[in-house]
Enzyme design. Structure first.
Site, PDB file in Angstrom:
ATOM      1  N   SER A  80     -10.544  -6.821   9.530  1.00 33.28           N
ATOM      2  CA  SER A  80     -11.725  -6.118   9.078  1.00 33.28           C
ATOM      3  C   SER A  80     -12.540  -7.121   8.260  1.00 33.28           C
ATOM      4  O   SER A  80     -12.042  -7.654   7.275  1.00 33.28           O
ATOM      5  CB  SER A  80     -11.284  -4.939   8.195  1.00 33.28           C
ATOM      6  N   ARG A  86       0.712  -6.995  12.359  1.00 32.92           N
ATOM      7  CA  ARG A  86       0.090  -6.456  13.571  1.00 32.92           C
ATOM      8  C   ARG A  86      -0.077  -7.539  14.628  1.00 32.92           C
ATOM      9  O   ARG A  86      -0.030  -7.261  15.833  1.00 32.92           O
ATOM     10  CB  ARG A  86      -1.254  -5.807  13.234  1.00 32.92           C
ATOM     11  N   ARG A 142       0.841  -1.195   0.000  1.00 36.74           N
ATOM     12  CA  ARG A 142       0.000   0.000   0.000  1.00 36.74           C
ATOM     13  C   ARG A 142       0.876   1.244   0.000  1.00 36.74           C
ATOM     14  O   ARG A 142       1.849   1.332   0.746  1.00 36.74           O
ATOM     15  CB  ARG A 142      -0.913   0.000   1.230  1.00 36.74           C
ATOM     16  N   ARG A 186       1.856   0.586  10.329  1.00 39.20           N
ATOM     17  CA  ARG A 186       1.431   1.025   8.996  1.00 39.20           C
ATOM     18  C   ARG A 186       2.621   0.995   8.048  1.00 39.20           C
ATOM     19  O   ARG A 186       3.465   1.889   8.063  1.00 39.20           O
ATOM     20  CB  ARG A 186       0.839   2.437   9.082  1.00 39.20           C
ATOM     21  N   GLU A 193      -6.902  -1.864  15.148  1.00 37.86           N
ATOM     22  CA  GLU A 193      -7.473  -2.774  14.152  1.00 37.86           C
ATOM     23  C   GLU A 193      -6.469  -3.850  13.742  1.00 37.86           C
ATOM     24  O   GLU A 193      -5.325  -3.560  13.427  1.00 37.86           O
ATOM     25  CB  GLU A 193      -7.888  -1.964  12.913  1.00 37.86           C
TER      26      GLU A 193
END
Length: 423
Positions: free
Chosen positions: A351, A390, A261, A276, A348
């Site tokens: 999801s 994560r 990303r 991130r 998070e």
RNA sequence: GGAGAGGUGGCUGAGUGGUCGAAAGCGGCGGUCUUGAAAACCGUUGAGGCGCGAGCCUCCGGGGGUUCGAAUCCCUCCCUCUCCGCCA
């Protein structure tokens, strides 16, 4: 993509549903374009009908040995009008398609209305928050102390937002992947797949990343490939342009991939550590199901992701995203948020979403409904099961022992030669 | 990288510029037969769009062109396969 027919026939209703998630539908522009489209399409079809009939007539006349020159000249003039009508229709259709592709999905009725994440609804919590008789460190300090997590060298090799993991910590990272894959294939009935990490634009349009979110993607311009931002893209597109038999559904896939990303627009956000990154690993769950079963499937899929955290002994909570926090393609989303002692907050880690027929309509992923005998869009779902980077962060921070070491959760020990402690 | 072959309906696979949306087979569905099933036989069966409807339009890998008319001819791009070369 929303059903164009519903968009035509229930425009005000669609607009108010979209308003719930803060999207303003330009109904005036849409109905104007739609009226134009209808007019020019009817005109085009009339011309086509006439041309087809006359050309057939010429064919017959020729076969009968008649002189066809006069008729040819006449129909030739018709061709010019037709060309004009056709190009006009194509232009309007393209404009309509462009608008249609940028309209987000309609939220499910059970989704709480709200502007941003502050309106998300907590559904449940699991696990006890760990108590430390020392000041817990975050994963960056833990990793640095262990000498196994190195952002400086990663920055030298590539740049910011990359990580270099080494030694037993890298092994633990790999162990998480194996553990998750084995759990979902062995206990939850998913089929493991290995997929391309570079995909074409049609696949990204299918799942909804294109055309609107191009800036979030890494693009290999030379060959016009994109690096996948999530396994959702290649895996869901397994069903693109395909008609499933009713008995083939549901299809349940689990897939481990790296994700890429660009994180454009997130400057200054989560710059510390590996929360991130431009590149991270994820184990993804994807389901293609009959429409009537999709909400049942969402609950099941979410519970499969939860099981990962439960077996790892990581405290978490489940949150229903409100309309304003919902992703572009999703009708309903549960976020799983894991407790991070280093940040003293939930973050998070998964999801889980039901996209209903939004993606399947875009990619023509269909099934033959025995009730109607017709191909109809399937429903698609996906969820992280779970984000590996994560998860590693969560294990490090929750299992730190105050002496710079990290205990290995029981569930992972078979995957790290029964090692009990790192450091 | 070099040389060649090919992309047609859910699948396999025919197709001379003129009722070709397209033969045939398989699969699916319905029926006959059977206690039931299988086999056999008969019938039926592409997708999308417009229209209340009769009906009409589009689609033979994508795009463009030639023509009164294109699955069929031309250009271009994409993809698949075979052989050679290189290579984890």
């Amino acid at each position: 993509m929303l059903d164009p027919r519903r968009l035509r026939n229930e425009l005000p209703n669609m607009a108010s549903q979209l308003a719930r998630r803060g999207f303003t539908l330009d109904t005036e522009r849409l109905s104007q374009l739609e009226a134009e489209r209808k007019h020019i399409q009817v005109r085009t079809q009339e011309l086509q009908t006439e041309r087809n009939a006359r050309s057939k007539g010429i064919g017959k006349a020729k076969a009968a040995g008649e002189d066809i020159a006069p008729q040819r000249a006449e129909v030739s003039r018709l061709g010019d009008q037709l060309r004009e009508a056709e190009s006009g229709l194509a232009r309007i259709q393209a404009e309509l398609d462009q608008i249609l592709l940028e309209i987000p999905n309609i939220p499910h009725e059970s989704v709480p209305v709200g502007k941003d994440e502050s309106a998300n609804a907590e559904m449940r919590r699991w696990g006890e928050l760990p108590h430390f008789d020392f000041e817990p460190k975050d994963h960056v300090d833990l990793g640095a102390d262990l000498g196994m997590l190195d952002f400086d060298t990663a920055a030298k090799i590539s740049g910011s937002r990359f990580a270099l993991i080494s030694g037993p910590l890298a092994t633990l990272h790999r162990a998480l992947i194996q553990f998750m894959l084995n759990l979902h294939t062995g206990q939850h009935g998913y089929e493991e797949v290995y997929v391309p990490f570079l995909v074409n634009s049609a696949s990204l349009r299918g799942t909804g990343q294109l055309p609107k979110f191009k800036a979030d993607l890494f693009h290999v311009a030379e060959q016009d490939y994109y690096l996948i931002p999530t396994a959702e893209v290649p895996v869901t597109n397994i069903g693109r342009d395909h008609i499933f038999a009713a008995e083939e559904l549901p299809r349940r896939f689990v897939c481990h991939t790296p994700c890429f990303r660009s994180e454009a627009g997130s400057y200054g956000k989560d710059t510390r550590g590996m929360i991130r990154q431009h590149q991270f690993e994820k184990v993804e769950l994807v389901q293609l199901v009959k429409p009537e079963n999709s909400y049942e499937a969402l609950e099941a899929l979410t519970s499969h992701a939860e099981k990962v955290l439960q077996l790892l002994g990581l405290p978490y909570r489940v949150v229903t995203l409100c309309t304003g926090d919902l992703g572009f393609s999703a009708a309903k989303t549960y976020d799983l948020e894991v407790w991070l002692p280093g940040q003293r907050r939930y973050r998070e880690i998964s999801s889980c979403s039901n996209f209903e027929d939004f993606q399947s309509r875009r990619m023509k992923a269909r099934w033959r409904n025995p009730e109607t005998g017709k191909p109809e869009p399937v429903h698609t779902l996906n969820g992280s099961g779970v984000a590996v980077g994560r998860a590693l962060v969560a294990v490090m921070e929750n299992y730190q022992d105050g002496k710079g070491r990290v205990r290995v959760p029981e569930a992972l020990r078979p995957y790290v030669s029964d090692r009990e402690v790192i450091g």
